[in-house]
Enzyme design. Structure first.
Site, mmCIF file in Angstrom:
data_model
loop_
_atom_site.group_PDB
_atom_site.id
_atom_site.type_symbol
_atom_site.label_atom_id
_atom_site.label_comp_id
_atom_site.label_asym_id
_atom_site.label_seq_id
_atom_site.Cartn_x
_atom_site.Cartn_y
_atom_site.Cartn_z
ATOM 1 N N ASP A 1 0.849 -1.198 0.000
ATOM 2 C CA ASP A 1 0.000 0.000 0.000
ATOM 3 C C ASP A 1 0.883 1.246 0.000
ATOM 4 O OD1 ASP A 1 -3.247 0.379 0.756
ATOM 5 O OD2 ASP A 1 -2.001 2.164 1.022
ATOM 6 N N LYS B 1 -11.271 -4.655 -6.923
ATOM 7 C CA LYS B 1 -12.379 -3.688 -6.847
ATOM 8 C C LYS B 1 -12.488 -2.955 -8.184
ATOM 9 C CE LYS B 1 -12.296 -0.475 -3.431
ATOM 10 N NZ LYS B 1 -13.206 -0.649 -2.302
HETATM 11 N N1 SAM Z 1 -8.414 -3.723 1.645
HETATM 12 C C1 SAM Z 1 -8.075 -2.732 2.619
HETATM 13 C C2 SAM Z 1 -8.466 -3.267 3.953
HETATM 14 O O1 SAM Z 1 -9.196 -4.245 3.997
HETATM 15 O O2 SAM Z 1 -8.037 -2.730 4.969
HETATM 16 C C3 SAM Z 1 -8.732 -1.409 2.350
HETATM 17 C C4 SAM Z 1 -8.187 -0.741 1.140
HETATM 18 S S1 SAM Z 1 -8.668 0.923 1.007
HETATM 19 C C5 SAM Z 1 -10.327 0.774 0.505
HETATM 20 C C6 SAM Z 1 -7.885 1.457 -0.446
HETATM 21 C C7 SAM Z 1 -6.396 1.554 -0.336
HETATM 22 O O3 SAM Z 1 -5.871 1.756 -1.637
HETATM 23 C C8 SAM Z 1 -5.898 2.732 0.488
HETATM 24 O O4 SAM Z 1 -5.225 2.270 1.622
HETATM 25 C C9 SAM Z 1 -4.942 3.469 -0.445
HETATM 26 O O5 SAM Z 1 -3.764 3.921 0.196
HETATM 27 C C10 SAM Z 1 -4.609 2.371 -1.443
HETATM 28 N N2 SAM Z 1 -4.099 2.873 -2.724
HETATM 29 C C11 SAM Z 1 -4.692 3.759 -3.563
HETATM 30 N N3 SAM Z 1 -3.898 3.988 -4.625
HETATM 31 C C12 SAM Z 1 -2.789 3.225 -4.457
HETATM 32 C C13 SAM Z 1 -1.600 3.031 -5.215
HETATM 33 N N4 SAM Z 1 -1.410 3.675 -6.366
HETATM 34 N N5 SAM Z 1 -0.676 2.173 -4.765
HETATM 35 C C14 SAM Z 1 -0.855 1.525 -3.585
HETATM 36 N N6 SAM Z 1 -1.957 1.673 -2.817
HETATM 37 C C15 SAM Z 1 -2.907 2.507 -3.246
#
Ligand code: SAM
Length: 299
Positions: free
Chosen positions: A79, A160
């Site tokens: 992440d 997703k």
């Molecule tokens: N599945 C996780 C959980 O159960 O705790 C929740 C994920 S949350 C909905 C979405 C995540 O996508 C965020 O933590 C955000 O930092 C990450 N994210 C968004 N763009 C990203 C990228 N380009 N690279 C890595 N992580 C990313």
């Protein structure tokens, strides 16, 4: 709004806290698993966009805590944000759209590929649906590119998606690489959200496909001419016609025989029933006002 109010309003939020899950998202993966049995015979998993870590918790509990044979298990969570440690989960902090992050993930699966890749990634939504869908699409593309490097043939990919107007293209693209593609909306995903999950089973890339991190929209360094066969996804642009022939953006003088007037020829085939015909007729008879038509017609 107070915290207890959110507990009352959102049952999954409350249940997540009661069950020790870091986020209510845990239920989404658990419910997808109930339907697709994702974890049987699965040891090596990548969790993309994993913070705060509830999907990694699900993986850790299902593959490590609930099993006797845990030695073969490898879970790599990635992440942008830092994540508190979890038992048996290797963490990488990085951007999944960056080649350096992809390489770090890939290095964990060299020699022995992953059985499953999950991605719950979402950008910070702007509220402008087209932009949000586009960014989500780019994230999914990055997740897929990493998946194509690390997933074993026959492995599964869950990610997703936002069900926007162009989502059918995405389904078709995934169908090129997986034999079974389903869109799934777990009960714990709010109906008001355009979020859903694409469940892609049985990775089966086309013969000759070479995995790449190159996104043609972002990667200026890509040598398009080096792409061949199934890997060459660009439609060539071909300019044709003799360079000495007329340039369609230029204006040329009328070509007149000595002393002759230019004769304008009628169109070879006049339109059969053009939509402007009625208006032209009325205009000729000066009846536009009478008919109550307020139109600006070309005369
Ligand atoms: N599945 C996780 C959980 O159960 O705790 C929740 C994920 S949350 C909905 C979405 C995540 O996508 C965020 O933590 C955000 O930092 C990450 N994210 C968004 N763009 C990203 C990228 N380009 N690279 C890595 N992580 C990313």
């Amino acid at each position: 709004m107070g915290r207890s109010s959110k507990d009352k309003r959102d049952v999954y939020y409350r249940l997540a806290k009661e069950g020790g899950w870091r986020a209510r998202s845990a239920f989404k993966l658990l419910q997808i698993n109930e339907e697709f049995d994702l974890f049987t015979n699965v040891n090596r998993v990548v969790d993309l966009c994993a913070a705060p870590g509830s999907w990694s918790q699900v993986l850790s509990r299902k593959l490590i805590e609930e099993r006797d044979q845990k030695n073969a298990v490898k879970i790599v969570a990635v992440d942008l944000q830092a994540m508190a440690p979890l038992p048996g989960v290797i963490q990488i902090q990085g951007d999944i759209t960056k080649v350096s992050t992809a390489n770090e993930i890939i290095s964990h699966f060299e020699g022995e590929p992953a059985d499953l890749v999950v991605c719950d990634g979402a950008p910070d939504v702007t509220g402008l649906h087209d932009i949000d869908e586009y960014i989500q699409g780019q994230l999914l593309l990055a997740a897929f590119n990493i998946t194509s490097h690390v997933l074993k043939k026959g492995g599964n990919f869950v990610a997703k998606i936002f069900r926007g107007k162009d989502v059918n293209l995405l389904y078709s693209q995934m169908k090129l690489f997986f034999t079974d593609v389903t869109v799934c909306k777990p009960r714990s995903s709010r109906n008001s959200s355009i979020e859903a999950f694409i469940v892609c089973l049985n990775y089966f890339p086309p013969e000759g496909y070479i995995p790449t991190m190159a996104n043609p929209l972002l990667n200026q360094d890509l040598d398009y001419n080096s792409l061949e066969g199934i890997n060459c996804m660009l439609t060539p642009f071909l300019a044709c016609g003799d360079l000495n022939s007329y340039d369609s953006d230029m204006t040329y003088p009328l070509e007149l025989e000595d002393g002759n007037d230019y004769i304008q020829l009628p169109p070879t085939q006049a339109p059969i029933k053009p939509p402007y015909e009625t208006a032209c007729e009325l205009k000729k008879k000066n009846k536009i006002q009478e008919e109550g038509l307020s139109v600006n017609i070309l005369t």
